[in-house]
Design an enzyme around this catalytic site. Structure first.
Site, short mmCIF file in Angstrom:
data_model
loop_
_atom_site.label_atom_id
_atom_site.label_comp_id
_atom_site.label_asym_id
_atom_site.label_seq_id
_atom_site.Cartn_x
_atom_site.Cartn_y
_atom_site.Cartn_z
N CYS A 1 0.84 -1.20 0.00
CA CYS A 1 0.00 0.00 0.00
C CYS A 1 0.87 1.25 0.00
O CYS A 1 2.10 1.18 0.06
CB CYS A 1 -0.94 0.01 1.21
SG CYS A 1 -0.04 0.04 2.78
N CYS B 1 3.44 1.75 2.71
CA CYS B 1 4.69 1.02 2.50
C CYS B 1 5.67 1.88 1.71
O CYS B 1 6.86 1.93 1.99
CB CYS B 1 4.44 -0.28 1.73
SG CYS B 1 3.38 -1.46 2.57
N CYS C 1 46.20 -14.55 -16.13
CA CYS C 1 46.97 -14.38 -14.89
C CYS C 1 46.11 -13.72 -13.82
O CYS C 1 44.98 -13.32 -14.07
CB CYS C 1 48.24 -13.57 -15.14
SG CYS C 1 47.92 -11.87 -15.61
N CYS D 1 44.45 -10.38 -14.40
CA CYS D 1 43.22 -10.43 -15.21
C CYS D 1 42.00 -10.57 -14.29
O CYS D 1 40.95 -9.96 -14.53
CB CYS D 1 43.25 -11.61 -16.18
SG CYS D 1 44.61 -11.60 -17.35
N ASP E 1 24.63 -34.52 16.76
CA ASP E 1 23.27 -34.88 17.13
C ASP E 1 23.24 -36.40 17.29
O ASP E 1 24.00 -37.11 16.62
CB ASP E 1 22.30 -34.44 16.03
CG ASP E 1 20.88 -34.88 16.31
OD1 ASP E 1 20.37 -34.56 17.38
OD2 ASP E 1 20.30 -35.56 15.44
N ASP F 1 21.04 -34.20 11.08
CA ASP F 1 20.34 -34.67 9.88
C ASP F 1 18.87 -34.34 9.85
O ASP F 1 18.20 -34.59 8.85
CB ASP F 1 20.50 -36.19 9.73
CG ASP F 1 19.62 -36.96 10.71
OD1 ASP F 1 19.39 -36.46 11.83
OD2 ASP F 1 19.15 -38.05 10.35
N ASP G 1 17.47 -29.79 13.28
CA ASP G 1 18.90 -29.50 13.35
C ASP G 1 19.29 -28.27 12.54
O ASP G 1 20.40 -27.76 12.67
CB ASP G 1 19.73 -30.70 12.83
CG ASP G 1 19.61 -31.92 13.73
OD1 ASP G 1 19.42 -31.72 14.95
OD2 ASP G 1 19.69 -33.04 13.21
#
Length: 834
Positions: free
Chosen positions: A17, A20, A84, A87, A506, A705, A709
């Site tokens: 709006c 904002c 090199c 560059c 864990d 995993d 976590d």
């Protein structure tokens, strides 16, 4: 007064709006350097004017602090013509100057730029900036046809280099043999002068050297001269200046000797030709070695199927892989590669998934099972529905991870970039000073000494070695890691991991198999075991937790029927509850029972006994009364003890973070030799646990995993995800282990240390080489020992310095894992070894 203004447009997400708009404009206007800010709600963008240099980072931060977002995207650009380290700096500077570009990182070894831009920044502007800097951009993608075309381009360049070197060598050899032979063997010198006049020899040398200079040597002029005209000299510029000086002086000595001072009429055609030839030889060897650094990517791409057998109009037909779309039904026959990721619809077979898991034993696949593109079907045949295709497949993601890591720029590279930004101009200044000093103070013929030593300084300098020192080691190291099932998602992780002091693990799914089994069910007085199990299993059937699955599996094995439930509730870290018929059932840890006001004292001795056997005790309450204690045990992975011993052997502390009660956790820790235990941690408490382990400035790597976590993986200095875990965990990690084997942690850390050590060796060589030999080329040893370095030897040394750095990096291909799983020694790895 400075009236210079610059403008830049910023895309903005989240505005809804007019208020904002005002909020964003106010935030941007407060950024230092901003003169005006106009935000447009319709185009969702901000047009910002700056009083001087563009402060895009400040504007982006201000927009985000105001509660909105600025979309940023990454693009990859292949770049031709870089030779090199200077560059690299030049291209980065050119790209960074393009409006909308936030950052640019250029890698000499991969010949690629990774550019972070504001959404909407045109690729054409970036390409134009690269061309203006004197290089040629190409489109870049991670796989498929584009990968093949990139490889074809490199092969063409290698072929062209070999051709040019061959021509230069054939033409240079007669000059070198005749001229140097005359100096080495007086008899040969007298024979030549008796049969061929010196002027005729000079003319022959001129013809051969000129063809070398402007034939095979033209590649140096095409890059070096424009760089000189832009006042941004590079390695090609040094070669052009050095070889042209020797050639031009020789031309004057041949055709207009009278203009030179007496005693200075000498030719150096052999030097100019040999310089070109030896540097071309170095480029050939360098290109060959650079090609070998990317073998891991080539082999990963080789795992992809080229075609797929897909259902079209009721029958299966072979189509190119890139034409497969999500939702297609694919048929796989014995011996076929699985083309893309998907889920089995019908049929069954065993599939070799060793490229993902490292496990050599084929995995059974039946209806509902997931299959991964690039794996190999063994015995049976099946059909499956494609779920992920193209860049979304697991194999494509692996390739992308490896390429991203290989293209990363480590923090250690910042120092190299600073040095190389002034290195070539400094060498040119050193060569000019060398010429002047020898011309003024040198012995006769002073002009000859001045020319030879100035040319030697120009030729001996090697920014190539400095530019290749870091990226080649990264490419080979990350490629070797991929072969071992270790994927570094970024270069920073590769450098940070070597400093790890504490490895936090864990428990479930990391130390253990993640597939717990119910071992005990003891009921309180007045409760029937079968009924309690039926009620508990009925509730746990609604939970996705591995412990719940273990209880449900035990109930099914005992033939217990499950009932319908209602009002199911789960409290992460505590437990679950639901209504089963007229009963309210609650199952969880002791803290859950305490929270519900239910005492677990009746099972105190039972809990101690379970904990001492490393079993996790849970409790079940029926209608507010304690009904049972349940023991669930998650078996330790076979390789876990070996992995922890290996971590200790590396001088690391090992910690375990778990939600288990302390008694059980400490029993497991004692069994495995774990140093520190953080027990009874709720899912949202793992981040605090990482912070506590970091006390005293210790660097912590966290291995996990699960979805819960992800915050801890992001919090740790280095997050390591078990590849068999969830996508969320993997996306939050810095390092991914493609198998569930904890030994991969040891391998990842050891590879990090080996790669960083290799980089330091390369950098030491590159800097020491230049620091030692440039003064020698300038002639500092002449007053002491009469030693001078000829331009030919300088060219050979320069060419070999880059080859040395590349050769040292290639040693990482022979890296041996300090710890290996107890699988057969011939077990395939992620990338098939040669």
């Amino acid at each position: 007064m400075n009236l210079t203004t610059t403008r830049q447009s910023f895309p903005i997400e989240g505005m809804t709006c007019a208020s904002c708009v005002g909020r964003v404009e106010k935030a941007i206007a407060a950024v230092p350097g901003v003169t005006t800010a106009a935000v447009n709600l319709a185009t969702e963008s901000a047009d910002v004017s700056f009083g001087g240099e563009i402060n895009s980072d400040g504007v982006i931060a201000a927009i985000r602090n105001a509660g909105y977002d600025v979309p940023v995207e990454k693009i990859e650009v292949e770049i031709e013509g870089m030779t090199c380290a200077s560059c690299v700096g030049r291209v980065e500077k050119a790209i960074a100057a393009v409006p909308g570009v936030k950052s640019a990182s250029v890698n000499l070894a991969t010949e690629r730029a990774t550019v972070e831009t504001l959404a909407g920044t045109t690729r054409a502007a970036i390409d134009a900036a690269i061309r203006k800097a004197g290089y040629e951009p190409r489109r870049s993608d991670t796989a498929g046809v584009e990968g093949d075309s990139r490889e074809d381009a490199r092969n063409r360049e290698f072929s062209n280099l070999k051709r040019d070197f061959g021509i230069a060598a054939i033409l240079t050899l007669p000059i070198f043999v005749l001229e140097m032979g005359s100096h080495a063997f007086p008899a040969m010198h007298h024979w030549l002068l008796a049969n061929i006049s010196q002027q005729s020899l000079y003319l022959a040398y001129f013809v051969l050297a000129t063809i070398v200079q402007f034939g095979p040597g033209l590649r140096f002029y095409s890059k070096g001269v424009p760089a000189l005209l832009r006042l941004a000299p590079d390695m090609n510029s040094l070669v052009v200046l050095g070889s042209t000086a020797a050639w031009a002086y020789s031309v004057v000595a041949t055709f207009a000797p009278g203009v030179l001072p007496a005693g200075t009429v000498n030719v150096y055609f052999e030097a100019s030709a040999v310089i070109i030839t030896l540097i071309l030889l170095g480029r050939v060897l360098e290109a060959k070695a650079k090609g070998r650094t990317s073998e891991a990517i080539k082999r990963l791409m080789g795992l992809q199927a080229k075609s797929a057998r897909v259902e079209r109009n009721g029958e299966f037909v072979d189509i190119p892989l890139e034409e497969v779309t999500a939702g297609d039904v694919v048929q796989v026959r014995p011996g076929d590669k699985v083309p893309v990721d998907g889920m089995v619809l019908s049929g069954s077979s065993f599939v070799d998934e060793s490229m993902i898991s490292g496990e050599p034993i084929p995995v059974s696949k039946g209806e509902g099972a997931e299959v991964v593109g690039g794996t190999i079907n063994k015995t049976g045949s099946f059909t499956y529905r494609a779920t992920k295709v193209g860049a979304d497949t697991l194999l494509a993601q692996i390739i992308r991870m490896v390429e991203t890591a290989q293209g990363s720029k480590l923090p250690i590279q910042a120092m190299v970039d600073k040095v190389t930004s002034w290195f070539v101009p400094a060498v040119m200044v050193a060569a000019a000073l060398t010429f002047l000093v020898w011309l003024v103070f040198g012995p006769e013929p002073a002009a000859t000494f001045a020319l030879v030593n100035a040319v030697a300084v120009l030729i001996i300098a090697c920014p190539c070695a400095m530019g290749l020192a870091t990226p080649t080691s990264i490419m080979v190291g990350t490629g070797r890691a991929a072969e071992m099932g270790v994927l570094y998602r970024n270069g920073e992780a590769l450098q940070s991991l070597k400093s790890t002091q504490v490895v936090a693990l864990d428990k479930t799914g990391t130390l253990t198999a993640g597939k717990p089994v119910m071992t005990d069910l003891e009921v309180a007085t007045g409760f029937d075991r079968a009924k309690v199990l039926a009620l508990v299993a009925s509730v746990e059937a609604q939970s996705e937790h591995p412990v719940a699955a273990a209880i449900v599996a035990a109930a099914k094995e005992e033939g217990v029927a499950l009932a319908e439930i209602a009002a199911f509730e789960a409290e992460p870290g505590f437990g679950v509850s639901a209504n089963v018929g007229a009963h309210r059932i609650a199952i969880g840890a002791d803290r859950y029972m305490t929270k519900l006001g239910i005492s677990v004292q009746a099972f105190a001795e039972t809990a101690i006994r379970m904990g001492l056997k490393a079993k996790t005790p849970l409790y079940a309450a029926i209608d507010g009364k304690l009904a049972a204690a349940i023991a669930v045990s998650d078996p330790i992975k076979a390789t876990t003890p070996q992995a922890i011993r290996a971590l200790h052997d590396m001088g690391l502390k090992v910690a375990m973070i778990t939600g288990d009660n302390r008694r059980t956790a400490e029993a497991i820790a004692a069994q495995l030799g774990i140093d520190e235990v953080v027990a009874e941690v709720l899912p949202d408490g793992k981040v605090d646990a990482i912070k506590r382990l970091r006390a005293g400035g210790r660097a912590v790597a966290f291995v996990g995993d699960g979805i819960n976590d992800a915050p801890a993986l992001a919090e740790a200095e280095v997050g390591i995800a078990i590849g068999t875990g969830t996508d969320v965990a993997i996306e939050s990690a810095d390092v991914v282990l493609m198998s569930g084997d904890l030994l991969g942690v040891t391998n990842a850390i050891a590879l990090s240390k080996a790669t960083i050590a290799n980089i330091r060796q390369n950098l030491f060589w590159a800097f020491a080489y230049n620091a030692a030999l440039i003064p020698v080329a300038a002639g500092v040893l002449y007053p002491v020992s009469g030693t001078l370095l000829s331009p030919m030897l300088a060219a050979g040394a320069m060419a070999m310095s880059s080859v040395f750095v590349l050769g040292n990096a290639m040693r990482l291909k022979r890296f041996k894992a300090p710890a290996r799983a107890a699988a057969p020694s011939g077990a395939p790895s992620l990338v098939p070894a040669e």
